[in-house]
Structure formats: structure tokens, C-alpha cells
Motif scaffolding. Structure first.
Motif, PDB file in Angstrom:
ATOM      1  N   MET A 164      28.214  43.574  36.791  1.00 24.02           N
ATOM      2  CA  MET A 164      27.084  42.692  36.539  1.00 24.02           C
ATOM      3  C   MET A 164      26.147  43.314  35.512  1.00 24.02           C
ATOM      4  O   MET A 164      26.195  44.512  35.248  1.00 24.02           O
ATOM      5  N   ARG A 165      25.285  42.487  34.939  1.00 20.41           N
ATOM      6  CA  ARG A 165      24.233  42.968  34.052  1.00 20.41           C
ATOM      7  C   ARG A 165      23.052  43.417  34.911  1.00 20.41           C
ATOM      8  O   ARG A 165      23.090  43.308  36.137  1.00 20.41           O
ATOM      9  N   SER A 166      22.007  43.903  34.290  1.00 14.93           N
ATOM     10  CA  SER A 166      20.849  44.410  35.025  1.00 14.93           C
ATOM     11  C   SER A 166      20.337  43.422  36.072  1.00 14.93           C
ATOM     12  O   SER A 166      20.215  42.223  35.815  1.00 14.93           O
ATOM     13  N   GLY A 167      20.022  43.958  37.233  1.00 13.17           N
ATOM     14  CA  GLY A 167      19.429  43.128  38.269  1.00 13.17           C
ATOM     15  C   GLY A 167      18.057  42.618  37.905  1.00 13.17           C
ATOM     16  O   GLY A 167      17.576  41.647  38.497  1.00 13.17           O
ATOM     17  N   GLN A 168      17.413  43.246  36.932  1.00 13.30           N
ATOM     18  CA  GLN A 168      16.079  42.825  36.508  1.00 13.30           C
ATOM     19  C   GLN A 168      16.126  41.741  35.440  1.00 13.30           C
ATOM     20  O   GLN A 168      15.089  41.253  35.009  1.00 13.30           O
ATOM     21  N   HIS A 169      17.322  41.359  35.003  1.00 15.05           N
ATOM     22  CA  HIS A 169      17.394  40.271  34.028  1.00 15.05           C
ATOM     23  C   HIS A 169      16.979  38.964  34.697  1.00 15.05           C
ATOM     24  O   HIS A 169      17.234  38.740  35.884  1.00 15.05           O
ATOM     25  N   ASN A 170      16.341  38.097  33.927  1.00 18.16           N
ATOM     26  CA  ASN A 170      15.829  36.843  34.476  1.00 18.16           C
ATOM     27  C   ASN A 170      16.883  36.042  35.226  1.00 18.16           C
ATOM     28  O   ASN A 170      16.596  35.440  36.266  1.00 18.16           O
ATOM     29  N   TYR A 171      18.116  36.013  34.707  1.00 20.11           N
ATOM     30  CA  TYR A 171      19.156  35.209  35.349  1.00 20.11           C
ATOM     31  C   TYR A 171      19.480  35.740  36.739  1.00 20.11           C
ATOM     32  O   TYR A 171      19.689  34.965  37.682  1.00 20.11           O
ATOM     33  N   ASN A 172      19.539  37.068  36.882  1.00 22.83           N
ATOM     34  CA  ASN A 172      19.832  37.640  38.192  1.00 22.83           C
ATOM     35  C   ASN A 172      18.629  37.565  39.120  1.00 22.83           C
ATOM     36  O   ASN A 172      18.785  37.360  40.328  1.00 22.83           O
ATOM     37  N   LEU A 173      17.435  37.720  38.577  1.00 21.35           N
ATOM     38  CA  LEU A 173      16.245  37.602  39.425  1.00 21.35           C
ATOM     39  C   LEU A 173      16.154  36.209  40.037  1.00 21.35           C
ATOM     40  O   LEU A 173      15.758  36.049  41.197  1.00 21.35           O
ATOM     41  N   ALA A 174      16.517  35.194  39.260  1.00 14.54           N
ATOM     42  CA  ALA A 174      16.492  33.827  39.792  1.00 14.54           C
ATOM     43  C   ALA A 174      17.508  33.676  40.922  1.00 14.54           C
ATOM     44  O   ALA A 174      17.225  33.050  41.949  1.00 14.54           O
ATOM     45  N   LEU A 175      18.685  34.265  40.748  1.00 10.15           N
ATOM     46  CA  LEU A 175      19.693  34.219  41.815  1.00 10.15           C
ATOM     47  C   LEU A 175      19.195  34.940  43.057  1.00 10.15           C
ATOM     48  O   LEU A 175      19.306  34.423  44.183  1.00 10.15           O
ATOM     49  N   PHE A 176      18.639  36.135  42.893  1.00  6.92           N
ATOM     50  CA  PHE A 176      18.148  36.894  44.040  1.00  6.92           C
ATOM     51  C   PHE A 176      16.989  36.171  44.722  1.00  6.92           C
ATOM     52  O   PHE A 176      16.870  36.194  45.950  1.00  6.92           O
ATOM     53  N   ALA A 177      16.144  35.530  43.918  1.00  2.00           N
ATOM     54  CA  ALA A 177      15.036  34.753  44.494  1.00  2.00           C
ATOM     55  C   ALA A 177      15.580  33.604  45.343  1.00  2.00           C
ATOM     56  O   ALA A 177      15.016  33.271  46.395  1.00  2.00           O
ATOM     57  N   SER A 178      16.678  33.007  44.895  1.00  2.00           N
ATOM     58  CA  SER A 178      17.267  31.919  45.686  1.00  2.00           C
ATOM     59  C   SER A 178      17.832  32.448  47.000  1.00  2.00           C
ATOM     60  O   SER A 178      17.762  31.773  48.034  1.00  2.00           O
ATOM     61  N   MET A 179      18.374  33.667  46.977  1.00  2.00           N
ATOM     62  CA  MET A 179      18.872  34.270  48.215  1.00  2.00           C
ATOM     63  C   MET A 179      17.725  34.514  49.193  1.00  2.00           C
ATOM     64  O   MET A 179      17.862  34.288  50.403  1.00  2.00           O
ATOM     65  N   ILE A 180      16.583  34.980  48.667  1.00  2.00           N
ATOM     66  CA  ILE A 180      15.406  35.180  49.522  1.00  2.00           C
ATOM     67  C   ILE A 180      14.941  33.850  50.104  1.00  2.00           C
ATOM     68  O   ILE A 180      14.591  33.739  51.290  1.00  2.00           O
ATOM     69  N   ALA A 181      14.942  32.809  49.252  1.00  2.00           N
ATOM     70  CA  ALA A 181      14.500  31.486  49.710  1.00  2.00           C
ATOM     71  C   ALA A 181      15.378  30.975  50.850  1.00  2.00           C
ATOM     72  O   ALA A 181      14.894  30.327  51.787  1.00  2.00           O
ATOM     73  N   HIS A 182      16.665  31.284  50.791  1.00  2.00           N
ATOM     74  CA  HIS A 182      17.593  30.803  51.825  1.00  2.00           C
ATOM     75  C   HIS A 182      17.653  31.712  53.050  1.00  2.00           C
ATOM     76  O   HIS A 182      17.808  31.230  54.175  1.00  2.00           O
ATOM     77  N   HIS A 183      17.545  33.028  52.850  1.00  2.00           N
ATOM     78  CA  HIS A 183      17.813  33.965  53.943  1.00  2.00           C
ATOM     79  C   HIS A 183      16.624  34.824  54.366  1.00  2.00           C
ATOM     80  O   HIS A 183      16.716  35.513  55.384  1.00  2.00           O
ATOM     81  N   GLY A 184      15.559  34.822  53.588  1.00  2.00           N
ATOM     82  CA  GLY A 184      14.444  35.708  53.890  1.00  2.00           C
ATOM     83  C   GLY A 184      14.650  37.074  53.243  1.00  2.00           C
ATOM     84  O   GLY A 184      15.770  37.436  52.853  1.00  2.00           O
ATOM     85  N   GLU A 185      13.584  37.849  53.145  1.00  3.18           N
ATOM     86  CA  GLU A 185      13.648  39.127  52.426  1.00  3.18           C
ATOM     87  C   GLU A 185      14.499  40.175  53.141  1.00  3.18           C
ATOM     88  O   GLU A 185      15.258  40.911  52.509  1.00  3.18           O
ATOM     89  N   GLU A 186      14.380  40.256  54.457  1.00  2.00           N
ATOM     90  CA  GLU A 186      15.099  41.302  55.182  1.00  2.00           C
ATOM     91  C   GLU A 186      16.615  41.168  55.031  1.00  2.00           C
ATOM     92  O   GLU A 186      17.307  42.138  54.683  1.00  2.00           O
ATOM     93  N   LYS A 187      17.130  39.975  55.265  1.00  2.00           N
ATOM     94  CA  LYS A 187      18.578  39.767  55.153  1.00  2.00           C
ATOM     95  C   LYS A 187      19.047  39.903  53.710  1.00  2.00           C
ATOM     96  O   LYS A 187      20.138  40.427  53.449  1.00  2.00           O
ATOM     97  N   THR A 188      18.233  39.446  52.778  1.00  2.00           N
ATOM     98  CA  THR A 188      18.614  39.537  51.364  1.00  2.00           C
ATOM     99  C   THR A 188      18.682  40.991  50.916  1.00  2.00           C
ATOM    100  O   THR A 188      19.573  41.378  50.148  1.00  2.00           O
ATOM    101  N   GLU A 189      17.765  41.827  51.423  1.00  2.00           N
ATOM    102  CA  GLU A 189      17.792  43.234  51.039  1.00  2.00           C
ATOM    103  C   GLU A 189      19.042  43.919  51.573  1.00  2.00           C
ATOM    104  O   GLU A 189      19.656  44.750  50.867  1.00  2.00           O
TER     105      GLU A 189
END
Length: 352
Positions: A164-189
């Protein structure tokens, strides 16, 4: 005269420049019959669309292309800004346009009817025009399965097999944000820790480089946007990229449940648009099925308008079921996602 298609980097425009550095060279507001566009999108990617708009309406377009600092430039120009419409990609940049106060609300019956609610700002300050899926590139030779979920990327069976490319890239941050929205921060981490453990190497390069790594046998899965597949498939200047595209198949995560995370290219009306009516005409055109088909085909993306034409190249990727979670809800977790990437040390790679 309004500067046309200027690369911000070459022009020496800093992301956070002093207002006076811009206002000294500002043009006057354009005459009636023109709409001024500030764009993060490369001019060649939007020109077919603008040509069609002018042919249809008679309204001319002037484009200022910047690769950074667009929002700051508009803010610095203030009430004298010639900007009418902003075109950009990524929900993060659209949110930034709103948060920096350089957009105005648009409540137009035509635009609202064409663009689904999940792809527009509840306050009308930005609108999606096309979407791209954040998908999984999988080796045709080494990955047998044709379905996957984002959650599965943390499964130990993929240890050492994900690029993968950097986790800090906008495209990946949007994906990770969607994971938080669906699962919460603890499970996403916990999921992100599993993803990190499965990486084949330290995150690097762009989305196309992940396909290149799969072609080279360095990994079996890569995270990337759908439109890059189209760009590789049709790349005549660098034909080796066609081989990268042939080495992968596109897997649409979570097609069996909530759907695949999508991001958008979008538009906003500038706060002090001097040609507001012309700007509104452009926005109405961009929301139309005709324009979205042109835009989507040029950039290998999906129209946001249900039923709008999808190009044959994009159809070849497979059928996408977009996650219906509103992007405005996802965007709320981008900061938390960025902090999580640092906390987990995702960009340090698997061995850290």
C-alpha cells in the motif's frame, strides 16, 4: 487576464502564502459569459467536459490549475477573488474548502435532484460529481478468491502479502475514516495493527506502484483506486503499465454487505463568485447525466447519478456496490484516522 492552466508549484505559490502576495496580481472579475474555475484536477482531465459545457451554453471557461494551496489562494484573494467554481478530488479537500470558508451554500433544485444526498454536503457547500472505489488489487496468478472484505486485510493468512501507499495519504485516510465510522475507533485500531502486520514492505509509492509490485511478485494484494486501473490499461506513453494492469484483478470489498468505500471528485461554488449565475449553470451541467458520462469516461470513474452511462473500461473492472454511508459522516473521522496511523506506526512498515 485570468491566468490559464498554471501549475502552482512552477508559479511558486506556497500553500500558506501571505494575502498580499496574491492580491498584487489579481485580475478583475470576468465579463458576463465566462466562468472562472480553480482546479486541483489536471486541465487535460476536465477539458472535454468544459468544451461540452461551452458548446451547450455559450459560456466560456477559464481554468487556473494549482497542485497545492488552492483554498489558501482563494482566501487570500478575499472579495476580489475571480474564482467562481472549485473542482477537486477527495472528500478531505472538499471538506477543507468548506472549513476554510471559501465556498458558499448552493440550494438548487436541479443539482439536488441529480446528485444523491450521500454525495453532497448537507449545507450545500460541496457536491460529488464522480466516484472512485477504494478497492483491492489482487494477483491474477496467486490469489484464487474473487471476493474480499476490508476486515479480511487483517487476517494473518495475508502476512507479508499486502502492499500500500502511505497511510497518511488522503485516499487511505478516507478509507480508515470509513472503518471508524462503521466499527468505532477501538476495533479499527486493532484492525489497523493487523493490516500493518500483513504488509510486505513499508508503505511507499502511489496506487499504480502497488500494481507494479504485484506484477513483480513482491506482494499479492494492493490497496488502490479503481480509476488507476483504467489509467494503466490505456497508458500509451508508458506501455509497461499495461502489463501491471494485466497482472491484477479488481476485488470490490464488502460487496456482500455494506458495500465498497468510495471517494469523489467534486465541485463547490466559491464564496465570492463574481459570475454566480454562470457558475450555477456549470454546476447544473456537471450534475447532468451527459456531463457525468463525459467526466467519468475521461477519468475512468463512476458517475454519481444513478443510471448515467459507465464507460466500457470501467465496466471491465466489475460491478461496484458503493457504501451508502454519507461521505460527510465519514469525513468527521479523518483526524482520528490520521492520529491512528501515527499511533499504530503503520507507515513504519511491518517489522517496527
Amino acid at each position: 487576464m485570468f491566468a490559464k492552466k498554471i501549475n502552482a508549484a512552477k508559479a511558486g505559490i506556497a500553500a500558506l502564502a501571505i494575502a498580499g502576495a496574491f492580491t498584487a496580481t489579481l485580475p478583475a472579475a470576468q465579463a458576463e459569459g465566462t466562468v472562472n474555475i480553480y482546479s486541483y484536477r489536471q486541465p487535460a482531465l476536465i477539458q472535454p467536459l468544459l468544451d461540452a459545457f461551452t458548446a451547450k451554453t455559450g459560456i466560456k471557461t477559464e481554468v487556473l490549475f494549482l497542485d497545492k494551496g488552492l483554498e489558501d489562494r482563494i482566501a487570500a484573494e478575499g472579495t476580489n477573488s475571480p474564482a467562481d467554481v472549485v473542482l477537486t478530488v477527495d472528500i478531505g479537500r472538499l471538506i477543507n474548502v468548506k472549513e476554510k470558508g471559501v465556498a458558499q451554500s448552493v440550494d438548487d433544485e436541479t443539482v439536488n435532484a441529480e446528485i444523491p444526498a450521500e454525495f453532497r454536503d448537507p449545507e450545500g457547500q460541496w457536491f460529488g460529481v464522480t466516484t472512485r472505489g477504494r478497492v483491492i488489487y489482487a494477483s491474477k496468478d496467486r490469489v484464487e478468491q474473487d471476493t474480499i472484505t476490508y476486515e479480511e486485510l487483517a487476517d494473518p493468512k495475508w502476512k507479508g502479502k499486502i502492499c500500500m501507499r502511505s497511510g497518511q495519504h488522503n485516499y487511505n485516510l478516507a478509507l480508515f475514516a470509513s472503518m471508524i465510522a462503521h466499527h468505532g475507533e477501538e476495533k479499527t485500531e486493532e484492525w489497523m495493527k493487523g493490516l500493518k502486520a500483513n504488509l510486505a514492505r513499508k508503505p511507499d509509492g502511489g496506487d499504480r506502484n502497488q500494481a507494479q509490485s504485484i506484477f513483480a511478485g513482491e506482494c499479492d494484494l494492493g490497496i488502490g483506486n479503481t480509476y488507476y486501473v483504467g489509467l494503466m490499461m490505456t497508458n500509451e506513453k508508458e506501455p509497461e503499465q499495461k502489463d501491471w494492469a494485466k497482472a491484477i484483478k479488481v476485488l470490490f470489498p464488502n460487496s456482500g454487505d455494506r458495500g465498497t468505500h468510495v471517494n469523489i471528485s467534486g465541485m463547490a461554488m466559491a464564496k465570492n463568485a463574481p459570475n454566480r449565475e454562470n457558475a450555477l449553470e456549470l454546476m447544473r451541467f456537471l450534475a447532468s447525466a451527459e456531463a457525468q458520462a463525459i467526466y467519468a469516461e475521461t477519468n475512468h470513474e463512476y458517475p454519481v447519478l444513478p443510471g448515467a452511462k459507465v464507460s466500457e473500461t470501467v465496466k471491465s473492472f466489475g460491478e461496484i456496490k458503493p457504501d451508502s454511508l454519507p461521505l460527510a459522516d465519514i469525513a468527521k473521522y479523518r483526524k482520528a484516522a490520521s492520529e491512528m496511523v501515527d499511533r499504530v506506526g503503520l507507515d513504519d512498515g511491518p517489522s517496527s
